[in-house]
Design an enzyme around this catalytic site. Sequence first.
Site, PDB file in Angstrom:
ATOM      1  N   CYS A  31       0.821  -1.220   0.000  1.00 42.43           N
ATOM      2  CA  CYS A  31       0.000   0.000   0.000  1.00 42.43           C
ATOM      3  C   CYS A  31       0.850   1.264   0.000  1.00 42.43           C
ATOM      4  O   CYS A  31       0.326   2.371   0.152  1.00 42.43           O
ATOM      5  CB  CYS A  31      -0.937  -0.004   1.203  1.00 42.43           C
ATOM      6  SG  CYS A  31      -1.958  -1.483   1.281  1.00 42.43           S
ATOM      7  N   HIS A  43     -12.570  12.610  -3.044  1.00 40.83           N
ATOM      8  CA  HIS A  43     -11.747  12.950  -4.214  1.00 40.83           C
ATOM      9  C   HIS A  43     -10.498  13.741  -3.827  1.00 40.83           C
ATOM     10  O   HIS A  43     -10.094  14.681  -4.515  1.00 40.83           O
ATOM     11  CB  HIS A  43     -12.572  13.714  -5.259  1.00 40.83           C
ATOM     12  CG  HIS A  43     -13.550  12.822  -5.965  1.00 40.83           C
ATOM     13  ND1 HIS A  43     -14.692  12.360  -5.367  1.00 40.83           N
ATOM     14  CD2 HIS A  43     -13.534  12.290  -7.198  1.00 40.83           C
ATOM     15  CE1 HIS A  43     -15.351  11.586  -6.212  1.00 40.83           C
ATOM     16  NE2 HIS A  43     -14.662  11.514  -7.329  1.00 40.83           N
ATOM     17  N   GLU A  56     -12.825  -0.070   3.509  1.00 44.84           N
ATOM     18  CA  GLU A  56     -12.100   0.436   2.340  1.00 44.84           C
ATOM     19  C   GLU A  56     -12.408  -0.405   1.114  1.00 44.84           C
ATOM     20  O   GLU A  56     -12.102  -0.018  -0.002  1.00 44.84           O
ATOM     21  CB  GLU A  56     -10.603   0.558   2.600  1.00 44.84           C
ATOM     22  CG  GLU A  56      -9.868  -0.717   2.875  1.00 44.84           C
ATOM     23  CD  GLU A  56      -8.363  -0.490   2.973  1.00 44.84           C
ATOM     24  OE1 GLU A  56      -7.933   0.490   3.600  1.00 44.84           O
ATOM     25  OE2 GLU A  56      -7.620  -1.326   2.424  1.00 44.84           O
TER      26      GLU A  56
HETATM   27 ZN   LIG Z   1      -5.399   1.527   0.614  1.00 38.05          ZN
END
Ligand SMILES: [Zn+2]
Length: 117
Positions: free
Chosen positions: A21, A63, A100
């Site tokens: 990540c 965003h 997520e």
């Molecule tokens: Zn992530």
Amino acid sequence: MIVGVSETFSAAHLIPGHWKCGKVHGHNFKVEVEVEGDVKDGMVIDFYELKRILKEIIDKYDHDLLNKHFENPTSENICLEIFNQLKERGLNVVRVRVSESPDKWVEIRLYPDSSNI
Ligand SMILES: [Zn+2]
């Protein structure tokens, strides 16, 4: 009684130093919030008021690059920040879940899971 709402936002982040990540990538985050209180005039809190407050908190992330808002934008840190901001607004929050993706989430839950009883 418990009242819950959910909202979503889309954002990018990277987790510094993480093997996978650590590169910028995005998620469509889902945030679920529950508050507990007595029913007055037929409501604990107006769904629309609770959604308005939640949107007000998360709109700044939508965003955007979450690393601008968090030193380490893990789902855990995002969840804790949303929980704290809801508490600061005087809400009796008993659960905040940040997903997520459909198969990855974190949760602050201040009541026992009745499904375990
Ligand atoms: Zn992530």
